[in-house]
Each structure stands twice: as C-alpha cells, then as structure tokens.
Motif scaffolding. Structure first.
Motif, PDB file in Angstrom:
ATOM      1  N   PHE A  34     -19.012  17.488  65.434  1.00  0.00           N
ATOM      2  CA  PHE A  34     -18.239  16.954  66.118  1.00  0.00           C
ATOM      3  C   PHE A  34     -17.960  17.527  67.582  1.00  0.00           C
ATOM      4  CE2 PHE A  34     -17.947  14.650  62.407  1.00  0.00           C
ATOM      5  CZ  PHE A  34     -17.489  13.549  62.449  1.00  0.00           C
ATOM      6  N   GLY A  35     -17.433  16.771  68.331  1.00  0.00           N
ATOM      7  CA  GLY A  35     -17.319  17.348  69.810  1.00  0.00           C
ATOM      8  C   GLY A  35     -15.803  17.893  70.077  1.00  0.00           C
ATOM      9  N   CYS A  36     -15.111  17.422  68.869  1.00  0.00           N
ATOM     10  CA  CYS A  36     -13.798  17.938  69.209  1.00  0.00           C
ATOM     11  C   CYS A  36     -13.683  19.274  68.707  1.00  0.00           C
ATOM     12  CB  CYS A  36     -12.734  16.979  68.308  1.00  0.00           C
ATOM     13  SG  CYS A  36     -13.526  16.641  67.078  1.00  0.00           S
ATOM     14  N   CYS A  37     -14.264  19.702  67.636  1.00  0.00           N
ATOM     15  CA  CYS A  37     -14.058  20.982  67.090  1.00  0.00           C
ATOM     16  C   CYS A  37     -15.223  21.897  66.898  1.00  0.00           C
ATOM     17  CB  CYS A  37     -13.411  20.835  65.657  1.00  0.00           C
ATOM     18  SG  CYS A  37     -14.208  19.614  64.512  1.00  0.00           S
ATOM     19  N   GLU A  38     -16.408  21.166  67.113  1.00  0.00           N
ATOM     20  CA  GLU A  38     -17.626  21.893  67.241  1.00  0.00           C
ATOM     21  C   GLU A  38     -18.121  22.447  65.672  1.00  0.00           C
ATOM     22  OE1 GLU A  38     -18.788  24.452  70.197  1.00  0.00           O
ATOM     23  OE2 GLU A  38     -17.614  23.301  71.795  1.00  0.00           O
ATOM     24  N   ARG A  39     -17.454  21.550  64.902  1.00  0.00           N
ATOM     25  CA  ARG A  39     -17.813  21.893  63.514  1.00  0.00           C
ATOM     26  C   ARG A  39     -18.703  20.842  62.709  1.00  0.00           C
ATOM     27  NH1 ARG A  39     -12.126  23.730  60.526  1.00  0.00           N
ATOM     28  NH2 ARG A  39     -12.133  25.765  61.563  1.00  0.00           N
ATOM     29  N   PHE A  40     -19.516  21.127  61.882  1.00  0.00           N
ATOM     30  CA  PHE A  40     -20.368  20.133  61.225  1.00  0.00           C
ATOM     31  C   PHE A  40     -19.773  19.588  59.794  1.00  0.00           C
ATOM     32  CE2 PHE A  40     -23.425  22.892  63.440  1.00  0.00           C
ATOM     33  CZ  PHE A  40     -24.296  22.137  64.012  1.00  0.00           C
ATOM     34  N   GLU A  56     -13.754  13.244  67.890  1.00  0.00           N
ATOM     35  CA  GLU A  56     -14.514  12.983  69.220  1.00  0.00           C
ATOM     36  C   GLU A  56     -16.065  13.290  69.060  1.00  0.00           C
ATOM     37  OE1 GLU A  56     -12.953  15.317  72.288  1.00  0.00           O
ATOM     38  OE2 GLU A  56     -11.036  14.846  71.851  1.00  0.00           O
ATOM     39  N   PRO A  57     -16.713  12.175  69.439  1.00  0.00           N
ATOM     40  CA  PRO A  57     -18.241  12.248  69.334  1.00  0.00           C
ATOM     41  C   PRO A  57     -18.769  13.624  70.205  1.00  0.00           C
ATOM     42  CG  PRO A  57     -17.683  10.578  70.837  1.00  0.00           C
ATOM     43  CD  PRO A  57     -16.288  11.078  70.266  1.00  0.00           C
ATOM     44  N   TRP A  58     -20.102  13.861  69.795  1.00  0.00           N
ATOM     45  CA  TRP A  58     -20.799  15.167  70.749  1.00  0.00           C
ATOM     46  C   TRP A  58     -21.024  14.516  72.015  1.00  0.00           C
ATOM     47  CZ3 TRP A  58     -20.599  19.810  69.610  1.00  0.00           C
ATOM     48  CH2 TRP A  58     -21.642  20.509  70.294  1.00  0.00           C
ATOM     49  N   PRO A  59     -20.782  15.131  73.014  1.00  0.00           N
ATOM     50  CA  PRO A  59     -20.588  14.744  74.336  1.00  0.00           C
ATOM     51  C   PRO A  59     -22.174  14.728  74.832  1.00  0.00           C
ATOM     52  CG  PRO A  59     -19.784  17.254  74.276  1.00  0.00           C
ATOM     53  CD  PRO A  59     -19.938  16.741  73.066  1.00  0.00           C
ATOM     54  N   ARG A  60     -22.125  13.750  75.697  1.00  0.00           N
ATOM     55  CA  ARG A  60     -23.632  13.532  76.337  1.00  0.00           C
ATOM     56  C   ARG A  60     -24.289  14.544  77.029  1.00  0.00           C
ATOM     57  NH1 ARG A  60     -27.487   9.820  76.845  1.00  0.00           N
ATOM     58  NH2 ARG A  60     -26.223   8.166  75.628  1.00  0.00           N
ATOM     59  N   ASP A  61     -23.388  15.225  77.772  1.00  0.00           N
ATOM     60  CA  ASP A  61     -23.851  16.451  78.626  1.00  0.00           C
ATOM     61  C   ASP A  61     -24.238  17.536  77.757  1.00  0.00           C
ATOM     62  OD1 ASP A  61     -21.028  17.265  77.952  1.00  0.00           O
ATOM     63  OD2 ASP A  61     -20.822  17.656  80.123  1.00  0.00           O
ATOM     64  N   ARG A  62     -24.184  17.588  76.558  1.00  0.00           N
ATOM     65  CA  ARG A  62     -24.506  18.647  75.532  1.00  0.00           C
ATOM     66  C   ARG A  62     -25.470  18.171  74.425  1.00  0.00           C
ATOM     67  NH1 ARG A  62     -19.447  21.559  73.459  1.00  0.00           N
ATOM     68  NH2 ARG A  62     -20.947  23.005  72.706  1.00  0.00           N
ATOM     69  N   PHE A  63     -26.111  17.037  74.731  1.00  0.00           N
ATOM     70  CA  PHE A  63     -27.330  16.525  74.066  1.00  0.00           C
ATOM     71  C   PHE A  63     -28.487  17.527  73.757  1.00  0.00           C
ATOM     72  CE2 PHE A  63     -26.718  11.777  73.403  1.00  0.00           C
ATOM     73  CZ  PHE A  63     -25.439  11.974  73.005  1.00  0.00           C
ATOM     74  N   ASP A  64     -28.571  18.480  74.656  1.00  0.00           N
ATOM     75  CA  ASP A  64     -29.601  19.622  74.474  1.00  0.00           C
ATOM     76  C   ASP A  64     -29.209  20.511  73.470  1.00  0.00           C
ATOM     77  OD1 ASP A  64     -27.729  20.521  76.248  1.00  0.00           O
ATOM     78  OD2 ASP A  64     -29.069  21.535  77.363  1.00  0.00           O
ATOM     79  N   GLU A  65     -28.017  20.468  72.931  1.00  0.00           N
ATOM     80  CA  GLU A  65     -27.500  21.578  71.906  1.00  0.00           C
ATOM     81  C   GLU A  65     -27.542  21.122  70.501  1.00  0.00           C
ATOM     82  OE1 GLU A  65     -23.687  23.024  72.823  1.00  0.00           O
ATOM     83  OE2 GLU A  65     -23.850  22.661  75.145  1.00  0.00           O
ATOM     84  N   VAL A  66     -27.583  22.015  69.445  1.00  0.00           N
ATOM     85  CA  VAL A  66     -27.691  21.723  68.285  1.00  0.00           C
ATOM     86  C   VAL A  66     -26.458  20.892  67.672  1.00  0.00           C
ATOM     87  CG1 VAL A  66     -27.901  22.734  65.716  1.00  0.00           C
ATOM     88  CG2 VAL A  66     -29.316  23.639  67.634  1.00  0.00           C
ATOM     89  N   ALA A  67     -26.755  19.666  67.239  1.00  0.00           N
ATOM     90  CA  ALA A  67     -25.554  18.771  67.015  1.00  0.00           C
ATOM     91  C   ALA A  67     -25.841  18.038  65.628  1.00  0.00           C
ATOM     92  CB  ALA A  67     -25.468  17.609  68.036  1.00  0.00           C
ATOM     93  N   ALA A  68     -27.077  18.248  64.992  1.00  0.00           N
ATOM     94  CA  ALA A  68     -27.370  18.075  63.664  1.00  0.00           C
ATOM     95  C   ALA A  68     -28.141  18.897  62.836  1.00  0.00           C
ATOM     96  CB  ALA A  68     -28.207  16.390  63.815  1.00  0.00           C
ATOM     97  N   LEU A  69     -27.775  18.744  61.568  1.00  0.00           N
ATOM     98  CA  LEU A  69     -28.553  19.887  60.605  1.00  0.00           C
ATOM     99  C   LEU A  69     -29.299  19.031  59.431  1.00  0.00           C
ATOM    100  CD1 LEU A  69     -25.678  22.284  59.901  1.00  0.00           C
ATOM    101  CD2 LEU A  69     -27.577  22.758  61.508  1.00  0.00           C
ATOM    102  N   CYS A  70     -30.445  19.363  59.205  1.00  0.00           N
ATOM    103  CA  CYS A  70     -31.450  18.668  58.217  1.00  0.00           C
ATOM    104  C   CYS A  70     -30.826  19.364  56.848  1.00  0.00           C
ATOM    105  CB  CYS A  70     -32.581  18.835  58.277  1.00  0.00           C
ATOM    106  SG  CYS A  70     -33.813  18.085  56.879  1.00  0.00           S
ATOM    107  N   GLY A  71     -30.507  18.586  55.871  1.00  0.00           N
ATOM    108  CA  GLY A  71     -29.730  19.261  54.726  1.00  0.00           C
ATOM    109  C   GLY A  71     -31.153  19.448  53.714  1.00  0.00           C
TER     110      GLY A  71
END
Length: 111
Positions: A34-40, A56-71
């Motif tokens: 999440f964009g608000c707290c940067e926690r998964f 808050e959703p993950w910000p568009r200008d940071r789509f090149d950063e890790v934002a999802a984890l495969c379980g």
C-alpha cells in the motif's frame, strides 16, 4: 526480485504463502504493498483490520518499485511486472486469483 523473507506481510491469520482470514483459496497467494504505509498486506480487508489509517493505492510514479509479492516462490514484483500479467507470477508461473483484477483500483493508482 526480492524474496518474501525480506518483507513482512501484515494482516489477519496470514499463512506462509500470504493467504489470510479473508482470502484463503488455493490461488490467494499474493501480497500487495500500500502507498500509504509501504507495508504488504494480503488484501484490503487485512489493511482495514490492522492499520490505523485509510488505505492509499501504490502511486503510479513508483510502478518500477516492488509492490507485489508472490506467495508461492517469494518473488518481489514491481507494480508494472505484476500488472502486465496479473493472473500468473512471471517468475514461477504460479497462478494468482483472477478475481484480484477486479480490485486493482484499490491497490494501484490509476488502474
């Protein structure tokens, strides 16, 4: 790519493959940042249950950063990598819940 071991996944009854009390089917193996707290979290309901702020959703200008984890394999995926193939991990080929795409606007800005 980063491994899940490098990140903590927050939520309610989160299992080792990122399933939670709200979504625990075979294919519910994805945690999103999440964009608000940067926690998964495994889902928006987990965020609501344990966070003390509005999501808050993950910000568009940071789509090149890790934002999802495969379980399944533990790979860290950038938002762009995940959104390019939202039903399958591009690293291990494991399937994600196809219903998650209906909620992308909760997790990713501008989706």
């Amino acid at each position: 790519m980063r491994r899940i071991a490098d990140h903590h996944v927050f939520g309610v009854a989160v299992d080792p493959e990122t399933r939670c009390a709200h979504y625990d089917d075979e294919y519910d193996v994805l945690a999103l940042r999440f964009g608000c707290c940067e926690r998964f979290f495994p889902c928006f309901e987990c965020h609501a249950a344990v966070a003390d702020h509005a999501p808050e959703p993950w910000p568009r200008d940071r789509f090149d950063e890790v934002a999802a984890l495969c379980g399944r394999c533990g790979a860290g995926l950038t938002a762009s990598e995940y959104l390019a193939a939202p039903e399958t991990c591009p690293v291990c080929g494991g399937a994600f819940n196809p219903g998650c795409a209906a909620h992308h606007d909760r997790y990713f800005e501008g989706e």
